[in-house]
Design a protein around this motif. Structure first.
Motif, PDB file in Angstrom:
ATOM      1  N   ASP A 158       0.809  -1.222   0.000  1.00 42.94           N
ATOM      2  CA  ASP A 158       0.000   0.000   0.000  1.00 42.94           C
ATOM      3  C   ASP A 158       0.838   1.267   0.000  1.00 42.94           C
ATOM      4  O   ASP A 158       0.473   2.249  -0.644  1.00 42.94           O
ATOM      5  N   ASP A 159       1.974   1.265   0.710  1.00 44.94           N
ATOM      6  CA  ASP A 159       2.785   2.477   0.753  1.00 44.94           C
ATOM      7  C   ASP A 159       3.379   2.802  -0.618  1.00 44.94           C
ATOM      8  O   ASP A 159       3.482   3.970  -1.001  1.00 44.94           O
ATOM      9  N   VAL A 160       3.714   1.768  -1.381  1.00 44.75           N
ATOM     10  CA  VAL A 160       4.230   1.988  -2.738  1.00 44.75           C
ATOM     11  C   VAL A 160       3.125   2.545  -3.629  1.00 44.75           C
ATOM     12  O   VAL A 160       3.347   3.487  -4.399  1.00 44.75           O
ATOM     13  N   LYS A 161       1.927   1.985  -3.513  1.00 48.34           N
ATOM     14  CA  LYS A 161       0.798   2.478  -4.304  1.00 48.34           C
ATOM     15  C   LYS A 161       0.521   3.948  -3.987  1.00 48.34           C
ATOM     16  O   LYS A 161       0.294   4.755  -4.893  1.00 48.34           O
ATOM     17  N   LEU A 162       0.546   4.291  -2.706  1.00 47.25           N
ATOM     18  CA  LEU A 162       0.305   5.678  -2.311  1.00 47.25           C
ATOM     19  C   LEU A 162       1.402   6.587  -2.840  1.00 47.25           C
ATOM     20  O   LEU A 162       1.120   7.679  -3.350  1.00 47.25           O
ATOM     21  N   ALA A 163       2.644   6.157  -2.763  1.00 44.95           N
ATOM     22  CA  ALA A 163       3.753   6.963  -3.275  1.00 44.95           C
ATOM     23  C   ALA A 163       3.604   7.215  -4.767  1.00 44.95           C
ATOM     24  O   ALA A 163       3.797   8.344  -5.236  1.00 44.95           O
ATOM     25  N   VAL A 164       3.232   6.191  -5.517  1.00 46.76           N
ATOM     26  CA  VAL A 164       3.029   6.350  -6.957  1.00 46.76           C
ATOM     27  C   VAL A 164       1.903   7.343  -7.220  1.00 46.76           C
ATOM     28  O   VAL A 164       2.021   8.217  -8.087  1.00 46.76           O
ATOM     29  N   ASP A 165       0.815   7.227  -6.471  1.00 48.80           N
ATOM     30  CA  ASP A 165      -0.306   8.164  -6.632  1.00 48.80           C
ATOM     31  C   ASP A 165       0.114   9.601  -6.331  1.00 48.80           C
ATOM     32  O   ASP A 165      -0.252  10.529  -7.051  1.00 48.80           O
ATOM     33  N   LEU A 166       0.881   9.771  -5.269  1.00 50.45           N
ATOM     34  CA  LEU A 166       1.324  11.121  -4.899  1.00 50.45           C
ATOM     35  C   LEU A 166       2.264  11.707  -5.947  1.00 50.45           C
ATOM     36  O   LEU A 166       2.148  12.884  -6.302  1.00 50.45           O
ATOM     37  N   ILE A 167       3.185  10.898  -6.422  1.00 50.05           N
ATOM     38  CA  ILE A 167       4.107  11.364  -7.469  1.00 50.05           C
ATOM     39  C   ILE A 167       3.318  11.773  -8.708  1.00 50.05           C
ATOM     40  O   ILE A 167       3.560  12.831  -9.299  1.00 50.05           O
ATOM     41  N   TYR A 168       2.361  10.948  -9.093  1.00 47.65           N
ATOM     42  CA  TYR A 168       1.535  11.267 -10.257  1.00 47.65           C
ATOM     43  C   TYR A 168       0.791  12.587 -10.039  1.00 47.65           C
ATOM     44  O   TYR A 168       0.769  13.448 -10.920  1.00 47.65           O
ATOM     45  N   LEU A 169       0.199  12.758  -8.866  1.00 44.21           N
ATOM     46  CA  LEU A 169      -0.539  13.985  -8.557  1.00 44.21           C
ATOM     47  C   LEU A 169       0.367  15.208  -8.632  1.00 44.21           C
ATOM     48  O   LEU A 169       0.016  16.220  -9.257  1.00 44.21           O
ATOM     49  N   LEU A 170       1.531  15.125  -8.024  1.00 45.77           N
ATOM     50  CA  LEU A 170       2.461  16.256  -8.024  1.00 45.77           C
ATOM     51  C   LEU A 170       2.945  16.584  -9.428  1.00 45.77           C
ATOM     52  O   LEU A 170       3.002  17.756  -9.823  1.00 45.77           O
ATOM     53  N   GLU A 171       3.283  15.557 -10.196  1.00 46.93           N
ATOM     54  CA  GLU A 171       3.768  15.792 -11.552  1.00 46.93           C
ATOM     55  C   GLU A 171       2.655  16.280 -12.471  1.00 46.93           C
ATOM     56  O   GLU A 171       2.867  17.177 -13.294  1.00 46.93           O
ATOM     57  N   ASN A 172       1.472  15.712 -12.325  1.00 44.17           N
ATOM     58  CA  ASN A 172       0.348  16.075 -13.173  1.00 44.17           C
ATOM     59  C   ASN A 172      -0.066  17.533 -12.970  1.00 44.17           C
ATOM     60  O   ASN A 172      -0.548  18.181 -13.893  1.00 44.17           O
ATOM     61  N   HIS A 173       0.128  18.035 -11.766  1.00 45.62           N
ATOM     62  CA  HIS A 173      -0.239  19.423 -11.458  1.00 45.62           C
ATOM     63  C   HIS A 173       0.963  20.357 -11.459  1.00 45.62           C
ATOM     64  O   HIS A 173       0.855  21.517 -11.037  1.00 45.62           O
ATOM     65  N   ALA A 174       2.099  19.867 -11.916  1.00 45.26           N
ATOM     66  CA  ALA A 174       3.324  20.656 -12.037  1.00 45.26           C
ATOM     67  C   ALA A 174       3.641  21.409 -10.742  1.00 45.26           C
ATOM     68  O   ALA A 174       3.941  22.600 -10.748  1.00 45.26           O
TER      69      ALA A 174
END
Length: 58
Positions: A17-33
């Motif tokens: 779960d922690d890896v899944k959350l990290a991937v989601d957070l990275i995607y969110l941060l990158e997607n919103h620049a």
């Protein structure tokens, strides 16, 4: 022709779960620049908040 991997779960589906959350957070941060310094500051705030909640009695 069908994809032989179509029914096979992706590596992320089987990840902790922690890896899944990290991937989601990275995607969110990158997607919103989001600026890296802003993101790191926010992450530190979240870290402090979670540690305070974790260490406080229920």
């Amino acid at each position: 022709m069908t994809d032989p991997h179509a029914s096979t779960p992706s590596a992320l589906e089987n990840a902790p779960d922690d890896v899944k959350l990290a991937v989601d957070l990275i995607y969110l941060l990158e997607n919103h620049a989001i600026d890296p310094d802003t993101a790191l500051s926010a992450i530190e705030m979240v870290r402090r908040d979670l540690l305070a909640k974790k260490n406080s009695p229920p």
